[in-house]
Design a protein around this motif. Structure first.
Motif, short mmCIF file in Angstrom:
data_model
loop_
_atom_site.label_atom_id
_atom_site.label_comp_id
_atom_site.label_asym_id
_atom_site.label_seq_id
_atom_site.Cartn_x
_atom_site.Cartn_y
_atom_site.Cartn_z
N LYS A 192 0.63 6.85 -6.93
CA LYS A 192 -0.49 7.80 -7.06
C LYS A 192 0.01 9.24 -7.03
O LYS A 192 -0.42 10.08 -7.85
N ARG A 245 0.77 4.34 -2.87
CA ARG A 245 0.57 5.77 -2.62
C ARG A 245 1.68 6.60 -3.28
O ARG A 245 1.43 7.73 -3.74
N ALA A 303 0.83 -1.21 0.00
CA ALA A 303 0.00 0.00 0.00
C ALA A 303 0.86 1.26 0.00
O ALA A 303 0.53 2.26 -0.67
N LEU A 335 -7.63 4.34 -3.79
CA LEU A 335 -6.93 5.47 -3.17
C LEU A 335 -7.50 6.82 -3.59
O LEU A 335 -7.17 7.85 -2.99
#
Length: 568
Positions: free
Chosen positions: A386, A383, A379, A411
């Motif tokens: 992203k 991020r 995870a 997300l």
């Protein structure tokens, strides 16, 4: 199941109140297969007995919309029921025809849903076919009335049922518990441990056993656990305790080899970091590479792969992280990431999330987004990706790239999704089909599609799954054309909150109201009955419609608690 559907006289012409052979169990019954669940008869249960009573009156000749007239059909001509099985036409089959149909289902390994199986089990009980269980599909045995299994057949029945998929009983926890109780009863009562022969008998039923039994059992229990669709935290702890003991064929963790780890199958994704620390580094890295390769080839699910990678990378097998850099940025100590770098199955071992942030340039990310996201990124790394995409595409990710970010969609906020252009049904399917998107993302993605004059078709509904209906807004549900509801078939909305079930039922009733016969109407409306008011359920009962117990368990509990039920 907690309360078995009633069996009534085939000559009965009216509702359950006039059915002479319908029974209402008021206390627990004990048999060789263990106690049947008993309870005080509630108004809701009375309604259930009424709705599920098989009081079939004479039907019109023939049957439209997928039905049949069994009196004019050879048993081998009714094999259309194999995949599209439903109660109303099957209720007209003779005993021999029903027996032949069930055996054909077993020989062709036809996969049925829970509502189909619970209905079929009730019909088999009516015709006295449960004794032929050895020739019936294992999944069907999971729904049989355990009180009707003879003590002499207990072990054979359990062995056959243990080959089934117990996840089909998700809405029938009492039946699932009764199966476990019955299985242990076959072994002579509760055991503190299970022998190899016990495990062979119990099959997948071991997945519901107490973790303490797992730890103490014969090491062959690993073969049983491999069949579990998922392990609870308690079972995960039991598995790691068993592996730590060295009693399995793998031996102690320090002696594990690649072949042994691969033989664990999905269980390897539950190995704890403390155990990975004991595995030889070369063996661990080889296995890591094989698991990533399996994920990239599509043979390991994203959920399982990420669980494995997260656990593995917590162990001491990975290089230590570099110290954080100064305010001007973190140094890239492992070399810039290239397209070739991303082809390495050990990419995540060499580049932790901090190094991913430092070593991944915008040009490579834009050109190689797909191979990068084919790795099961933790995870924290997701991020990082992203954030980098936001820098590259400040006005929103282009649609051709949206189809690649399925694993990241959870997300994104509604506001961020509002910047996207979603014009293609393929984009919607890519973003939603993997079950990564949550409620807010689902509604926002569908709204962007509708804003671009997209239509929610039956193919789209089937592709994204019935559970997505739970997360659509009332306005989006109203936008679905009635014909698309009909073509989509039986969508499972059992996980929806009650308010959304009510909205979906109202819309589905509008969509199917023009269907001619009550039988066919019920076939289409059945998945949505969780939102039906008591008046509509009474109307179905007065038409002698048979309801399977799986559908019943999804009815509105408040409806079942209503005191006033008029069976006339």
């Amino acid at each position: 199941m907690a309360l078995s559907p009633p069996i009534s006289s085939p000559a009965c012409l009216g509702p359950v109140a006039r059915c002479p052979n319908t029974f209402l169990p008021e206390r627990a019954h004990h048999t060789a297969m263990g106690p049947r669940a008993g309870a005080l008869v509630s108004p809701g249960f009375i309604l259930f007995m009424w709705l599920t009573a098989h009081c079939s009156r004479p039907q019109a000749e023939g049957f439209s919309q997928g039905g049949l007239d069994a009196s004019r059909a050879d048993v081998w001509a009714i094999t259309s029921l194999l995949q599209d099985f439903w109660c109303q036409p099957a209720n007209r089959l003779s005993r021999d025809q029903l027996s032949a149909l069930i055996r054909r289902m077993a020989s062709q390994q036809v996969l049925l849903k829970a509502w189909q199986l619970s209905c079929l089990a009730n019909l088999a009980a009516q015709h006295g076919l449960q004794g032929d269980f050895a020739l019936h599909p294992p999944d069907l045995l999971l729904f049989y009335n355990l009180a009707q299994v003879r003590e002499a057949d207990c072990r054979a029945f359990t062995r056959r049922a243990a080959q089934g998929d117990t996840e089909l009983l998700a809405n029938l926890p009492d039946q699932r518990a009764a199966l476990q109780h019955s299985a242990l009863a076959c072994l002579g009562g509760r055991h503190p441990w299970l022998s190899a022969s016990d495990l062979l008998l119990l099959g997948i039923l071991v997945c519901d056993m107490d973790p303490s039994i797992i730890v103490a059992s014969d090491p062959h229990v690993l073969q049983n656990l491999q069949r579990c669709p998922r392990l609870t935290p308690a079972l995960q702890a039991a598995l790691n305790t068993l592996l730590t003991s060295g009693r399995t064929t793998l031996g102690p963790p320090s002696s594990w080899n690649l072949e042994g780890l691969k033989a664990l199958g999905p269980l390897a994704t539950y190995i704890s970091p403390s155990l990975w620390m004991q595995v030889q580094e070369a063996i661990g890295l080889d296995f890591f590479g094989s698991m990533v390769a399996a994920f990239r080839a599509g043979t390991l699910s994203q959920h399982d792969a990420r669980r494995f990678v997260t656990s593995f990378l917590k162990a001491k097998l990975v290089p230590s992280r570099p110290k954080r850099g100064t305010a001007t940025g973190r140094p890239c100590t492992h070399g810039n990431i290239t397209a070739a770098t991303l082809q390495d199955d050990l990419f995540l071992v060499h580049y932790d999330c901090l190094q991913l942030e430092s070593c991944l340039g915008s040009r490579v990310l834009r050109a190689s987004l797909d191979p990068l996201l084919q790795h099961p990124l933790p995870a924290e790394c997701q991020r990082v990706i992203k954030a980098k995409l936001a820098q590259i595409y400040p006005s929103g990710i282009p649609e051709e790239q949206l189809q690649l970010i399925t694993s990241l969609v959870y997300l994104y906020s509604r506001t961020e999704i509002g910047q996207w252009n979603i014009t293609s049904r393929d984009t919607v399917m890519a973003l939603l089909a993997s079950d990564v998107a949550l409620e807010n993302q689902t509604e926002a993605i569908l709204q962007k599609f509708l804003d671009h004059k997209g239509n929610i078709t039956s193919a789209l509904l089937v592709a994204i799954g019935g559970s997505r209906l739970c997360w659509m807004s009332p306005q989006q549900i109203q936008a679905i054309q009635p014909s698309e509801f009909r073509l989509a078939g039986a969508l499972d909305i059992s996980s929806c909150p009650q308010r959304r079930k009510d909205i979906l039922y109202t819309r589905a009733r509008e969509a199917f109201s023009s269907i001619g016969t009550m039988d066919t109407y019920y076939h289409f409306i059945r998945p949505y009955l969780g939102g039906a008011p008591v008046e509509d359920l009474q109307h179905l009962a007065q038409a002698n419609i048979s309801m399977d117990i799986d559908t019943f368990t999804n009815l509105n509990p408040q409806v079942l608690q209503q005191e006033q039920v008029d069976p006339r």
